[in-house]
Design an enzyme around this catalytic site. Structure first.
Site, PDB file in Angstrom:
ATOM      1  CE  LYS A 163      -1.878  -1.594   3.704  1.00  0.00           C
ATOM      2  NZ  LYS A 163      -2.681  -1.892   4.897  1.00  0.00           N
TER       3      LYS A 163
ATOM      4  CB  THR B 184      -5.689   7.990   7.673  1.00  0.00           C
ATOM      5  OG1 THR B 184      -4.542   8.312   8.489  1.00  0.00           O
ATOM      6  CG2 THR B 184      -5.839   9.016   6.565  1.00  0.00           C
TER       7      THR B 184
ATOM      8  N   GLY C  81      -7.507   3.475  11.099  1.00  0.00           N
ATOM      9  CA  GLY C  81      -8.222   2.271  10.703  1.00  0.00           C
ATOM     10  C   GLY C  81      -8.269   2.003   9.211  1.00  0.00           C
ATOM     11  CB  THR C  82      -6.826   3.666   6.209  1.00  0.00           C
ATOM     12  OG1 THR C  82      -5.499   3.776   6.759  1.00  0.00           O
ATOM     13  CG2 THR C  82      -7.510   5.004   6.334  1.00  0.00           C
ATOM     14  N   GLY C  83      -5.981   0.747   7.151  1.00  0.00           N
ATOM     15  CA  GLY C  83      -5.427  -0.553   6.785  1.00  0.00           C
ATOM     16  C   GLY C  83      -6.377  -1.689   7.125  1.00  0.00           C
ATOM     17  CB  CYS C  84      -8.472  -2.344  10.120  1.00  0.00           C
ATOM     18  SG  CYS C  84      -7.172  -2.177  11.364  1.00  0.00           S
TER      19      CYS C  84
END
Length: 274
Positions: free
Chosen positions: A173, A205, A207-210
């Protein structure tokens, strides 16, 4: 109804972890279940403390899911220590779920560590080879590979090195990179694919990866098409970031239900509820 399981940590502030995963599953219209491996006392500004769940309880939670309901896809997030990783790896090998998406969570958005340093080797040896797709951000990819990532070429090299460790598909990412666009690179062992969206100027941002990895898992369960799942997940998380919520004193959470909050339930749905 597709059945999705998240194996991850609990974020009491609701922005990341189990809470973000279940919100994403609901937004995708799939049934969400959870195995909690750590309870994290955190908010947008800091991580206060972490209490890991025992391997026995982790194993029992997974058994509870598979002896009764089963899954169409599994998303794995925060795994903080060796014992936790070994318990999860053992159970996944036992039940062999279809579609495993692994987000190798190592840091909270505020920079606090969520994975013990000595557990990284166990992650690479026992967890990574289970992934149908691994979704590290740039700092996580650097830690897994040991290289510094400063360019698209570095991202491509990192993807190749992670694939060489037994991962079927790798999605690096690009959210931590610089520039007007955020580009993610998907590598399938032979070819690179690029997913680009205009970068959104916001600090919110959390929690974007989760959210992204959960959206990929939901997309895989619904269609079975990895490229389409990544494409749709990229669009979904970008919308969630574009309409993120300015809550707390640190990075606020993304908005999983923007369309629903903006427009309300569809007429047919609201009629059924009345």
């Amino acid at each position: 109804m597709k059945k999705l399981l998240t194996i991850a940590g609990s974020d009491c502030s609701g922005g990341a972890g189990i809470q973000a995963d279940l919100k994403t599953f609901s937004a995708y219209g799939v049934f969400g279940m959870s195995v909690i491996v750590s309870v994290v006392a955190e908010n947008t500004a800091r991580v206060i403390s972490i209490q890991n769940i025992t391997p026995e309880i982790i194993s029992d939670q997974i058994d509870a899911i598979y002896e009764d309901i089963g899954t169409d896809a599994v998303k794995i997030g925060m795994l903080s220590d060796r014992d936790c990783m070994e318990a999860v790896a053992y159970k996944l090998k036992q039940y062999r779920p279809e579609h495993i998406v692994i987000d190798p969570v190592m840091y909270a958005k505020n920079g606090s560590p969520l994975m013990k340093q000595e557990a990284v080797g166990t992650l690479i040896r026992d967890i990574l080879p289970l992934a149908d797709i691994l979704t590290p951000n740039i700092p996580e990819a650097e830690r897994i590979t040991g290289i510094t990532i400063e360019s698209m070429q570095d991202m491509e090299e990192a993807a190749k090195r992670i694939a060489d460790q037994g991962v079927r598909h790798v999605l690096i990412k690009g959210g931590h990179s610089l520039g007007d666009e955020a580009t993610d690179i998907l590598y399938d062992g032979q070819q690179m694919y690029y997913f680009t969206e205009k970068r959104i100027s916001t600090l919110n941002t959390h929690g974007t990866g989760c959210t992204y990895s959960s959206a990929i898992a939901a997309g895989l369960a619904l269609s079975g098409d990895l490229h389409e799942a990544v494409k749709q997940a990229k669009a979904y998380v970008t919308t969630a970031i574009r309409h993120s919520l300015n809550l707390g004193s640190g990075p606020g959470p993304t908005h999983h239900f923007y369309d629903l909050y903006q427009h309300g339930l569809r007429q047919s749905d609201s009629t059924k509820l009345n």
